[in-house]
Design a protein around this motif. Structure first.
Motif, short mmCIF file in Angstrom:
data_model
loop_
_atom_site.label_atom_id
_atom_site.label_comp_id
_atom_site.label_asym_id
_atom_site.label_seq_id
_atom_site.Cartn_x
_atom_site.Cartn_y
_atom_site.Cartn_z
N ALA A 58 0.83 -1.20 0.00
CA ALA A 58 0.00 0.00 0.00
C ALA A 58 0.86 1.25 0.00
CB ALA A 58 -0.91 -0.01 1.22
N LYS A 59 2.12 1.14 0.49
CA LYS A 59 2.97 2.33 0.55
C LYS A 59 3.45 2.76 -0.83
CE LYS A 59 4.45 2.37 5.29
NZ LYS A 59 4.58 1.00 5.83
N THR A 60 3.52 1.81 -1.77
CA THR A 60 3.97 2.21 -3.11
C THR A 60 2.83 2.84 -3.90
OG1 THR A 60 3.46 0.04 -4.02
CG2 THR A 60 5.71 0.39 -3.24
N LEU A 61 1.59 2.58 -3.50
CA LEU A 61 0.44 3.10 -4.24
C LEU A 61 0.43 4.62 -4.16
CD1 LEU A 61 -2.04 2.28 -5.84
CD2 LEU A 61 -3.34 2.31 -3.72
N GLY A 62 0.24 5.26 -5.32
CA GLY A 62 0.23 6.72 -5.32
C GLY A 62 1.60 7.33 -5.52
N THR A 63 2.66 6.49 -5.58
CA THR A 63 4.00 6.99 -5.91
C THR A 63 4.24 6.72 -7.39
OG1 THR A 63 5.13 4.88 -5.57
CG2 THR A 63 4.79 6.26 -3.61
N PRO A 64 5.30 7.29 -7.98
CA PRO A 64 5.57 7.02 -9.40
C PRO A 64 5.74 5.52 -9.69
CG PRO A 64 6.86 8.90 -8.67
CD PRO A 64 6.21 8.33 -7.43
N LEU A 65 6.14 4.74 -8.67
CA LEU A 65 6.27 3.29 -8.88
C LEU A 65 4.93 2.66 -9.23
CD1 LEU A 65 8.47 1.73 -6.07
CD2 LEU A 65 8.93 1.87 -8.50
N CYS A 66 3.87 3.15 -8.60
CA CYS A 66 2.55 2.58 -8.81
C CYS A 66 1.51 3.67 -8.65
CB CYS A 66 2.30 1.45 -7.79
SG CYS A 66 0.66 0.71 -7.97
N PRO A 67 1.26 4.44 -9.73
CA PRO A 67 0.27 5.52 -9.63
C PRO A 67 -1.13 4.96 -9.33
CG PRO A 67 1.09 5.29 -11.88
CD PRO A 67 1.86 4.33 -11.04
N ARG A 68 -1.98 5.80 -8.74
CA ARG A 68 -3.35 5.37 -8.50
C ARG A 68 -4.10 5.23 -9.81
NH1 ARG A 68 -4.46 5.61 -3.20
NH2 ARG A 68 -2.91 6.71 -1.95
N MET A 69 -5.22 4.50 -9.77
CA MET A 69 -5.97 4.24 -11.00
C MET A 69 -6.38 5.54 -11.69
SD MET A 69 -6.00 1.13 -11.76
CE MET A 69 -7.29 0.52 -12.81
N GLU A 70 -6.76 6.56 -10.90
CA GLU A 70 -7.26 7.77 -11.55
C GLU A 70 -6.13 8.68 -12.04
OE1 GLU A 70 -7.76 8.53 -7.04
OE2 GLU A 70 -7.77 6.84 -8.43
N ASP A 71 -4.89 8.31 -11.76
CA ASP A 71 -3.78 9.18 -12.14
C ASP A 71 -3.20 8.88 -13.52
OD1 ASP A 71 -4.02 10.58 -9.85
OD2 ASP A 71 -2.38 9.59 -8.78
#
Length: 488
Positions: free
Chosen positions: A430-443
């Motif tokens: 969950a910590k990688t979510l929202g970072t450039p490694l793993c952008p959120r679905m809406e990003d």
């Protein structure tokens, strides 16, 4: 040559172990002889020649090198004798067909170590296999693929990471994390500028090699994606300086993971303005097959590859919108993420539309479109469906995510994200979510397949694009050739 398809030219039955993967050496293949490598579930690799029957060699025969299942085997591009073998242990080994494997277990010496990977050389008096041992990530290494020029190696692992290495210098070029679960398959675009992965998140993810970031995700499969492959025959690409393909603004650089970016800034500044007047249209076509028995075909088009709005503006725009939007709308409130700013003054769209208009669904069809009326029409068409489906899917993803993290805690991923400065610790995905490694679905833009068709009764395991046909195979044992339109 048209063979009698009821009689194979070669047939072998193995007891106690099953073939799991194979690769032909296209460099040395002739009509009289072909070098075929076959990997097995117990860890051995066999070299056979289905035409010249007498050729046969066995590697890792005593299973002293690795006892786990062979997940992927490939000849090193441009080499007649070197091949690379990946195992479910998470290790890869470089072999030379000419060398023996030795009668004792190999001793290793560290050659290079980096973020979540290590490479060892084999220590012995006489040259023996394996020449190198790569340890990559956590859990099984599911597949790897060499770039078209043979210089880079993309690996996907059960820990959900794509890792791209410079093969010769053994250096990490970039990484990406799946939305959740393991990554199962990987392929390069014919020009080496994009990598597509598929896996247990039921998504296909498009990653830019130049920018080291996710540029799109595709949702069409209802189960795990087992193979992704580019179709080189319908992909049209203009020849250009690779840097021109970076669809990002130069202030995006601080997000690259400390890679050496010599002279790219210069070329970006000079080239950035030329991307609008693009004479040739660029389209990449790729396909995917999955455990849902479906074949999906996807197009990567210019509106995704070259968003017209500079990213800096898109980012600030997004933050403002997300800050002011009610939680219920978080399913897709994100204009500008696709380079298409919706909230322009004088937009004649009725009040509830801008939010749904910002959904990646509509973005695919109208990114960069000038007319707000058109946007409105498309948006109203997808608004009801898109808002619902995206939101429900997110809910579902979170549930799955939660369960999966419980059951698969032992292979939780290592973060290689320098921004978080979390190193050497096992991190919660969950910590990688929202970072450039793993952008959120809406990003990032969400692609929809051009075609999504059930073509088998059992899980699909093979997808190959040939000039006049497409080949698929499934776990029922059927190999099907599909004629391309106009080639019947």
């Amino acid at each position: 040559q048209a063979a009698d398809l009821s009689k194979p030219i070669d047939k072998r039955i193995y007891k106690g172990t099953q073939p799991t993967c194979h690769d032909f050496n296209h460099l040395t293949a002739t009509a009289e002889s072909v070098s075929l490598l076959v990997g097995f579930s117990a860890g051995q690799v066999q070299l056979i020649d289905p035409i010249k029957k007498e050729t046969s060699k066995l590697f890792n025969e005593e299973r002293l090198i690795d006892k786990s299942r062979v997940t992927c085997v490939k000849w090193v591009p441009g080499s007649e004798s070197l091949f690379l073998v990946a195992h479910s242990s998470g290790n890869m080994y470089l072999y030379n067909v000419e060398h023996a494997c030795g009668t004792t277990a190999p001793h290793y010496q560290l050659l290079k170590q980096g973020e979540s990977f290590a490479v060892h050389t084999c220590k012995s008096k006489s040259t023996r296999n394996p020449l190198l041992k790569w340890t990559v990530g956590e859990g099984a290494l599911n597949e790897f693929a060499f770039s078209p020029d043979g210089k880079f190696l993309a690996c996907v692992s059960q820990d959900g990471f794509l890792r791209v290495f410079n093969f010769d210098s053994v250096e990490l070029h970039g990484t990406m994390k799946s939305y959740f679960g393991g990554l199962l398959c990987v392929c390069w675009s014919p020009d080496g500028k994009y990598i597509v992965t598929g896996g247990e998140d039921d998504l296909v993810t498009v990653w830019s090699f130049v920018d080291c970031r996710v540029i799109a995700r595709g949702h069409g499969h209802k189960s795990w994606v087992s193979v992704v492959a580019f179709d080189p025959y319908t992909t049209s690409v203009e020849e250009s300086d690779p840097m021109e393909f970076s669809g990002s603004d130069e202030d995006f650089q601080d997000l690259h993971f400390g890679r050496d970016r010599a002279n790219s800034t210069q070329s970006r500044l000079s080239k950035r303005n030329s991307t609008d007047s693009r004479p040739v249209s660029v389209t990449y076509r790729f396909g995917s097959v999955g455990q849902d028995t479906q074949l999906c075909l996807w197009d990567l088009t210019e509106d995704i590859l070259f968003p017209h709005q500079p990213l800096s503006r898109a980012r600030t725009h997004t933050n403002v919108m997300n800050a002011t939007s009610p939680p219920a709308g978080s399913g897709g409130t994100n204009p500008g993420s696709n380079g298409n700013s919706i909230t322009t003054p004088g937009n004649s769209v009725p009040p509830p539309l801008p939010r749904s208009n910002s959904l990646p669904h509509s973005a695919v069809s109208n990114a960069g479109s000038k007319s707000s009326v058109m946007d409105g029409a498309i948006a109203s068409g997808v608004s009801k469906f898109a808002t619902l489906s995206l939101h429900d899917r997110k809910e579902r993803h979170h549930e799955k995510d939660h369960k999966r993290n419980h059951s698969m805690g032992h292979i939780s991923s290592k973060s290689s994200d320098k921004l978080n400065l979390v190193t050497k610790t096992k991190t919660d995905p969950a910590k990688t979510l929202g970072t450039p490694l793993c952008p959120r679905m809406e990003d990032v833009p969400l692609l929809e397949p051009l075609i999504c068709k059930k073509i088998a009764h059992e899980r699909l395991t093979v997808l190959i694009f040939l000039e006049d046909c497409i080949v698929t195979a499934c776990q029922e044992g059927f190999i099907c050739t599909w004629a391309r339109p106009g080639k019947v």
